[in-house]
Design a protein around this motif. Structure first.
Motif, short mmCIF file in Angstrom:
data_model
loop_
_atom_site.label_atom_id
_atom_site.label_comp_id
_atom_site.label_asym_id
_atom_site.label_seq_id
_atom_site.Cartn_x
_atom_site.Cartn_y
_atom_site.Cartn_z
N GLU A 152 -23.98 42.47 14.63
CA GLU A 152 -24.61 42.31 13.50
C GLU A 152 -24.59 43.72 12.66
OE1 GLU A 152 -29.06 41.27 11.42
OE2 GLU A 152 -28.10 39.70 12.69
N CYS A 153 -24.59 44.53 13.32
CA CYS A 153 -24.79 46.21 13.70
C CYS A 153 -24.58 46.98 14.82
CB CYS A 153 -26.47 46.41 12.65
SG CYS A 153 -27.43 46.14 14.09
N ALA A 154 -24.80 48.52 14.61
CA ALA A 154 -24.31 49.42 15.43
C ALA A 154 -24.74 50.84 14.93
CB ALA A 154 -23.01 49.47 15.71
N PHE A 155 -25.44 51.24 16.07
CA PHE A 155 -25.82 52.85 16.32
C PHE A 155 -24.97 53.40 16.71
CE2 PHE A 155 -29.94 50.54 15.20
CZ PHE A 155 -30.57 51.03 14.76
N VAL A 156 -24.05 54.29 15.92
CA VAL A 156 -24.08 55.91 17.46
C VAL A 156 -24.18 56.43 16.96
CG1 VAL A 156 -21.43 56.45 17.04
CG2 VAL A 156 -21.32 54.39 16.24
N ILE A 157 -24.56 57.50 17.93
CA ILE A 157 -25.48 58.51 18.18
C ILE A 157 -24.60 59.82 18.70
CG2 ILE A 157 -27.95 58.97 19.37
CD1 ILE A 157 -28.63 55.89 19.44
N GLU B 100 -26.16 62.73 18.66
CA GLU B 100 -27.07 63.94 19.51
C GLU B 100 -28.75 62.81 19.07
OE1 GLU B 100 -27.52 67.61 18.12
OE2 GLU B 100 -25.68 67.59 17.17
N LEU B 101 -29.13 62.91 19.53
CA LEU B 101 -31.08 62.74 19.28
C LEU B 101 -31.12 63.14 17.69
CD1 LEU B 101 -32.60 63.79 23.07
CD2 LEU B 101 -31.57 61.83 22.29
N THR B 102 -30.60 63.42 17.28
CA THR B 102 -31.01 64.07 16.15
C THR B 102 -30.31 63.84 15.05
OG1 THR B 102 -30.10 66.46 16.03
CG2 THR B 102 -32.72 65.47 16.64
N SER B 103 -29.14 63.26 15.77
CA SER B 103 -27.47 62.67 13.95
C SER B 103 -27.35 61.14 14.47
CB SER B 103 -27.01 63.68 13.92
OG SER B 103 -26.08 62.86 13.50
N TYR B 104 -26.93 60.24 13.94
CA TYR B 104 -26.28 59.18 14.66
C TYR B 104 -26.44 58.57 12.95
CZ TYR B 104 -30.29 56.83 12.43
OH TYR B 104 -31.42 55.63 11.73
N ILE B 105 -25.22 57.93 13.47
CA ILE B 105 -24.48 56.48 11.92
C ILE B 105 -24.98 55.29 12.21
CG2 ILE B 105 -22.50 56.46 10.74
CD1 ILE B 105 -20.77 58.53 11.74
N TYR B 106 -25.21 54.33 11.43
CA TYR B 106 -25.66 53.34 11.27
C TYR B 106 -24.37 52.67 10.64
CZ TYR B 106 -28.64 48.73 10.26
OH TYR B 106 -28.71 47.77 11.08
N TYR B 107 -23.83 51.29 11.71
CA TYR B 107 -22.85 50.64 10.74
C TYR B 107 -23.87 48.88 10.55
CZ TYR B 107 -19.61 54.30 11.80
OH TYR B 107 -18.81 55.09 12.59
N VAL B 108 -23.35 48.54 9.50
CA VAL B 108 -23.41 46.97 9.16
C VAL B 108 -23.19 46.42 8.13
CG1 VAL B 108 -25.43 48.20 7.49
CG2 VAL B 108 -26.30 46.25 8.70
N GLY B 109 -22.89 45.35 8.26
CA GLY B 109 -22.19 44.53 7.68
C GLY B 109 -22.45 44.32 6.59
N LEU C 57 -26.23 45.37 4.37
CA LEU C 57 -27.35 46.47 3.86
C LEU C 57 -28.31 45.54 3.74
CD1 LEU C 57 -29.29 48.67 5.56
CD2 LEU C 57 -28.53 49.47 2.94
N SER C 58 -29.40 44.77 4.53
CA SER C 58 -30.34 43.62 3.69
C SER C 58 -31.51 44.00 3.26
CB SER C 58 -30.87 43.04 4.96
OG SER C 58 -32.51 42.04 4.05
N MET C 59 -31.94 43.97 1.65
CA MET C 59 -33.13 45.05 1.48
C MET C 59 -34.32 45.39 2.20
SD MET C 59 -34.39 42.06 -1.64
CE MET C 59 -35.37 43.28 -2.25
N TYR C 60 -34.49 44.83 3.18
CA TYR C 60 -35.49 44.24 4.26
C TYR C 60 -35.43 44.71 5.43
CZ TYR C 60 -37.24 40.64 0.85
OH TYR C 60 -37.58 40.51 0.48
N ASP C 61 -33.70 45.55 5.79
CA ASP C 61 -33.33 46.05 6.59
C ASP C 61 -34.49 47.18 7.13
OD1 ASP C 61 -31.86 47.41 8.71
OD2 ASP C 61 -30.18 45.97 8.59
N MET C 62 -35.11 47.58 8.23
CA MET C 62 -35.63 48.52 8.92
C MET C 62 -34.92 49.51 9.79
SD MET C 62 -38.76 48.83 6.21
CE MET C 62 -39.56 49.99 6.94
#
Length: 412
Positions: free
Chosen positions: A105-110, A112-121, A123-128
């Motif tokens: 459903e989604c993925a975090f490509v980190i 470093e601890l202060t930088s990442y990319i969030y992949y999602v198919g 994006l829901s308005m309630y996605d937290m």
């Protein structure tokens, strides 16, 4: 009093035999039943498809730091309990392909601890998820900074996870608890006044166009006719609301365990008895105010086609009052100066004062003053409407002007 009773009985019989009235009531009850029984139907469908619980959605985690990978994996697994958190070392293109194909459903490509990319198919308005990930990575970063500064890892962890105890003592009203049934009451009053007020005006204009009014007005007092019509429409509206909300309470009690601890649904059906009494008082008085106005204006219409144009000023007045109350209600500041003024104006107090009672703390004498003003206004407007009704139903031809109507009322 005998004339009033006959008119009231006749008008009630008209409403309860009206196919549209009965059909709308039955339709609303069926819709409420469908909503309240939905969790039960959903669980029945799930049981037919198998008793095994549905699989959790996959969340992929990729990190460039092999040293932080176990800690990140543990933290994300504990935080995202509704996901199947999986560590991956695939390329970014492969991760995107897994999401678009539905494998994840989604993925975090980190990086470093202060930088990442969030992949999602999608994006829901309630996605937290990103807010949760930010908090996780910030805590890990701070723990690492403490360890680098010479603080032992165990002590750093204890510092970051120190429990905070808090207590909230509400000395007034809980706006979140009262929000939904206040919202429903305002909209119910809005819909009932517009619907039944229009019906009162239309019924009067229909009788006038058929010339039956000329006979009725000579055999019954105008006050008895006006009050009979308005009270009958109010009772019909209350019966319809009781049928709808009563069925909702019944169906909810039958399916309460299926809804679980849903805070919104629970708050709707957890109205304090005192607030329910206030709701009925302001609902009935507010309805009477506008129903009398609609009835009086309906009697002045020369043709049935002129009703919508004739009642437009009253409708606009009510819509403006509704907008003022909803604006203050949605902002959370229901005790602003405008709302306090509207709490004592008869055309707005039914909604404004009830909203303040439900969402704020209002002195008892202010509530009493608002109710007394409303009752006095109902009587005054009712008597005036009856006089306008007596004059208006005998006026045919062109639509009479307000000045001429008031002049005729004054002479009468």
């Amino acid at each position: 009093m005998k004339q009033f009773g006959k008119i009231l009985k006749f008008e009630l019989k008209y409403y309860f035999k009206n196919k549209v009235f009965v059909g709308v009531t039955v339709l609303l009850v069926l819709l409420i039943a469908a909503v309240m029984f939905f969790p039960r139907f959903a669980s029945m469908l799930n049981s037919k498809n198998g008793d095994e619980p549905s699989e959790r959605s996959v969340m992929l985690i990729k990190t460039e730091s092999s040293e932080q990978e176990p800690l990140i994996s543990q933290a994300f697994t504990e935080a995202f309990v509704n996901y199947d958190v999986q560590i991956t070392q695939d390329s970014n293109d492969a991760i995107q392909e897994a999401i678009t194909s539905g494998k994840a459903e989604c993925a975090f490509v980190i990086s470093e601890l202060t930088s990442y990319i969030y992949y999602v198919g999608n994006l829901s308005m309630y996605d937290m998820n990103t807010e949760t990930a930010d908090s996780i990575l910030q805590n890990i970063y701070r723990v690492n900074a403490m360890i680098s500064g010479g603080i032992p890892a165990q002590q750093a962890g204890e510092i970051m996870s120190v429990p905070i105890e808090s207590q909230t003592q509400n000395l007034g009203k809980d706006q979140m608890q009262n929000y939904w049934y206040t919202y429903i009451m305002i909209f119910a009053l809005y819909m009932v006044i517009l619907l039944y007020g229009q019906m009162v005006a239309t019924n009067v204009a229909t009788e006038k166009s058929s010339r039956a009014m000329e006979v009725l007005i000579t055999s019954a007092k105008p006050a008895a006719m006006m009050f009979g019509k308005v009270i009958a429409s109010c009772l019909a509206g209350l019966v319809q609301l009781i049928a709808v909300f009563g069925s909702a309470i019944l169906f909810y009690s039958l399916n309460k365990d299926r809804w679980g601890d849903n805070p919104i649904v629970a708050s709707i059906f957890d109205m304090p008895p005192g607030l329910l009494v206030y709701m009925l008082v302001f609902f009935v008085l507010g309805f009477f105010i506008y129903a009398f106005l609609y009835g009086a204006i309906g009697s002045t219409a020369s043709k049935l086609e002129d009703i919508n144009t004739s009642v437009l000023p009253v409708t606009m007045l009510f819509i403006i009052a509704f907008i003022v109350v909803m604006y203050s209600f949605s902002s959370g500041n229901v005790d602003n100066t405008l709302m306090k003024i509207c709490s004592y104006i008869p055309f707005t107090s039914s909604m404004a004062m009830f909203t303040r009672i439900a969402m704020s703390t209002v002195p008892w004498y202010a509530i009493a003053a608002s109710i007394v003003i409303l009752i006095g206004s109902v009587i005054g407007i009712g008597v005036l409407s009856a006089k306008i009704y007596r004059v208006g139903v005998l006026l045919y031809g062109t639509t009479p002007k307000i000045g001429s109507i008031l002049k005729s009322v004054w002479k009468a």
